[in-house]
Design an enzyme around this catalytic site. Structure first.
Site, PDB file in Angstrom:
ATOM      1  CE  LYS A  67      40.433  31.282  33.099  1.00 19.04           C
ATOM      2  NZ  LYS A  67      38.994  30.944  33.194  1.00 19.04           N
ATOM      3  CG  ASN A  85      43.734  40.237  37.156  1.00 16.95           C
ATOM      4  OD1 ASN A  85      43.635  39.938  38.344  1.00 16.95           O
ATOM      5  ND2 ASN A  85      42.950  39.723  36.242  1.00 16.95           N
ATOM      6  NE  ARG A  91      37.282  44.123  43.250  1.00 17.20           N
ATOM      7  CZ  ARG A  91      36.423  43.378  43.929  1.00 17.20           C
ATOM      8  NH1 ARG A  91      36.846  42.574  44.893  1.00 17.20           N
ATOM      9  NH2 ARG A  91      35.134  43.411  43.647  1.00 17.20           N
TER      10      ARG A  91
END
Length: 287
Positions: free
Chosen positions: A171, A189, A240
């Site tokens: 991650k 993104n 976002r």
């Protein structure tokens, strides 16, 4: 993320208590519950119990930790006052260091680790929109079964991942590649993929972070970090990032626990991280 999880768990019939310290948010939740906005802009509110006093939920058996990394130490202290001795706190936070801070306050046996690729946009106090489906990956923990079942009942996709370090670094690499660039450019993104310079920086940040992970003996949960970052950026194209949302509301970001953590680990292992260092410095300048 806390509002998203609370809404879906409450919708599935789970009794949810939200413990926090944001007065405006707590008041909105206390008055109207948590409101989930769907893709068609329809709103549905779900009841939650709200408190800023950890003593009011003493004896809690399970807790989801979804605060920002810079709030973890305070959250750990709150959970120390309310979590049962046989309870478990599951961190689904971004960045490095959260598990250690929680374990210091609660003891390692009461802390479980997970990561999620779910997205959420906070539209206002207690008002949240889902911003992309994803998976919740959980490390193996003897007390995590009931909480995992609650999440599945709430229609979350849950999988087991036996390697906690792979979870964290998997991650972390993606966060470092996507979040700072979206915050600097003030774009969702997916926009990174359509801008050649931004995309090249995303690739470089992902490769640097992956190299640090490998140097630390971590086996990432995907074969190619660039493909993984591009896939997430594409799948969450309209989202976002949390770092962009923080910058837009002039709040502290989690860049220290993401790019900053990669730079620090790179220094310890002798791996150069110039792109992550620059992104870290630029976001700190914005803050």
């Amino acid at each position: 993320m806390a509002c998203l999880f609370a809404a879906r768990l409450s919708a599935a019939g789970t009794a949810v208590t939200m413990l926090g310290n944001w007065p405006e948010g707590l008041e909105a939740l206390r008055t109207s519950g948590v409101t989930l906005v769907d893709a068609d802009d329809r709103r549905q509110s779900y009841p939650v119990t709200v408190t800023s006093d950890p003593a009011s939920c003493r004896g809690a058996r399970t807790a989801l930790v979804l605060v920002k990394s810079w709030q973890t130490a305070h959250a750990a202290a709150q959970l120390g006052a309310c979590l049962a001795q046989d309870g478990v706190a599951l961190t689904l936070q971004n960045g490095m260091g959260n598990r250690e801070k929680l374990a210091q306050a609660l003891g390692a046996r009461r802390v479980a680790l997970g990561v999620t690729t779910l997205g959420a946009n906070l539209l206002g106090p207690g008002l949240v929109r889902s911003a992309g489906d994803g998976v919740i990956s959980l490390s193996v923990h003897s007390r995590l079964g009931p909480l995992a079942e609650m999440l599945r009942t709430a229609a979350f996709l849950v999988e087991n991942a036996p390697d906690p370090d792979a979870l964290l670094w998997g991650k972390l690499v993606i966060n470092a590649a996507i979040n700072p660039l979206t915050a600097l450019l003030k774009v969702p993104n997916g926009e990174i993929l359509s801008r050649p310079t931004a995309r090249s920086l995303m690739v470089a940040a992902a490769r640097e972070a992956a190299a640090v992970a490998v140097a630390q003996g971590v086996r990432l949960p995907y074969p190619d970090p660039v493909v993984a970052a591009e896939t997430i950026a594409r799948r969450t194209a309209a989202n976002r990032s949390s770092m962009l949302q923080d910058v837009q509301r002039r709040a502290p970001t989690e860049v220290d626990a993401i790019c900053g953590a990669i730079v620090t680990a790179g220094e310890q292992t002798g791996v150069p991280t110039p792109v992550n260092r620059t992104l870290w410095q630029l976001i700190k300048a914005l803050e």
